[in-house]
Scaffold this active site. Structure first.
Site, short mmCIF file in Angstrom:
data_model
loop_
_atom_site.label_atom_id
_atom_site.label_comp_id
_atom_site.label_asym_id
_atom_site.label_seq_id
_atom_site.Cartn_x
_atom_site.Cartn_y
_atom_site.Cartn_z
N LYS A 115 0.83 -1.20 0.00
CA LYS A 115 0.00 0.00 0.00
C LYS A 115 0.87 1.25 0.00
O LYS A 115 1.76 1.39 0.83
CB LYS A 115 -0.92 -0.02 1.22
CG LYS A 115 -1.83 -1.24 1.28
CD LYS A 115 -2.55 -1.37 2.60
CE LYS A 115 -1.61 -1.66 3.75
NZ LYS A 115 -2.32 -1.98 5.02
N THR B 84 -8.54 8.91 8.42
CA THR B 84 -8.09 7.68 7.77
C THR B 84 -7.67 6.63 8.80
O THR B 84 -6.95 5.69 8.47
CB THR B 84 -6.91 7.97 6.84
OG1 THR B 84 -5.85 8.61 7.59
CG2 THR B 84 -7.32 8.88 5.68
N THR C 259 -7.60 2.44 8.14
CA THR C 259 -7.71 2.07 6.72
C THR C 259 -7.01 0.73 6.44
O THR C 259 -7.52 -0.07 5.64
CB THR C 259 -7.10 3.16 5.81
OG1 THR C 259 -5.80 3.50 6.29
CG2 THR C 259 -7.97 4.40 5.81
N GLY C 260 -5.86 0.50 7.06
CA GLY C 260 -5.15 -0.75 6.82
C GLY C 260 -5.92 -1.96 7.32
O GLY C 260 -6.04 -2.97 6.61
N CYS C 261 -6.43 -1.87 8.55
CA CYS C 261 -7.24 -2.96 9.11
C CYS C 261 -8.46 -3.21 8.23
O CYS C 261 -8.80 -4.35 7.91
CB CYS C 261 -7.71 -2.60 10.51
SG CYS C 261 -6.41 -2.19 11.69
#
Length: 265
Positions: free
Chosen positions: A169, A201, A204-206
């Protein structure tokens, strides 16, 4: 599907975000909590690990009763937790989305430095796909990733560590466009989206990793799961409610249509 991750008391990231994302995409979320955190949109105040035998019991009971078509791992905190989770998952034969959570949005460290080698040695070989952001990829690959061109090489390097697919990402790079690189045995594919100018934000990764796992659990192919997950996260960022005084949460319920629900009432 089964989510193995830490709890976020603020609800924007961690297992709370995972559950919301999976539910919003029409899948079912069971959980095994690895740690409790006291945090808000401004940062993590404290972390309380879950006893490892209890963590393994959560995993075993979920898999033995409800079962899982995909597993997603998030915050694992230290080497002992990684070992315990991998021992509990050994031989289950279920697809795994591994999100190598290392640092919270506010800067708090969520993985002990000494646990990186354990993550590489034990968790990555079990994974169907690894979903690192750029700082995590730099730690795992041992290389600097200063630009979009280097991202592609870094994704290929990560695949040499025993994982069959990587979604690297690129949100940490500057510029008007966010680029993510999907590396598989078939080659590389770059996805681009316009950068959304917002502080909201958190998680966002989870959310992205769980959305990918939901797609895999529902029988979508890897690429289709990534494409749908990216579209979902973008929509959730665009409709973020603006809560908190720091990095606010997404609108995980962006897929829900209240008017349609009212009509069914």
């Amino acid at each position: 599907m089964l989510i193995v991750a830490g709890s976020d008391s603020g609800g924007g990231a961690g297992i709370q975000a995972d559950i919301k994302a999976v539910t919003a995409l029409g899948a079912y979320a069971a959980t095994a909590v690895t740690a409790l955190t006291a945090q808000d949109t401004r940062g993590v105040r404290a972390v309380h690990p879950v006893p490892l035998d209890f963590l393994q019991l959560q995993i075993r009971m979920s898999l033995e009763d409800i079962g899982a078509d995909c597993i997603k791992t998030g915050m694992l905190a230290d080497a002992a937790t990684i070992d315990a989770v991998c021992d509990a998952l050994a031989g289950c034969g279920v697809k795994l989305v591994a999100d190598p959570v290392m640092v919270a949005k506010g800067g708090a460290r969520l993985l002990e430095p000494g646990a990186v080698e354990t993550l590489k040695r034990r968790l990555m070989p079990l994974a169907t796909i690894l979903t690192p952001n750029l700082p995590e990829a730099e730690v795992l690959s041992g290389m600097s990733i200063p630009d979009a061109e280097t991202m592609e090489h870094a994704a290929e390097v990560l695949m040499t560590l025993g994982v069959p697919a990587v979604l690297l990402k690129g949100g940490h790079l500057d510029g008007p466009v966010v680029r993510d690189v999907l590396a598989t045995e078939d080659g590389l594919e770059v996805f681009e989206s316009p950068r959304i100018d917002t502080p909201h934000t958190h998680g966002t990764g989870c959310t992205l990793a769980s959305a990918i796992a939901a797609g895999l659990a529902q029988g979508l192919g890897l690429r289709d799961s990534v494409v749908r997950a990216r579209a979902y996260v973008e929509a959730a960022i665009r409709s973020a409610p603006g809560y908190g005084h720091g990095h606010g949460p997404l609108d995980h319920a962006v897929t829900v249509d209240p008017a349609r629900l009212a009509a069914l009432g």
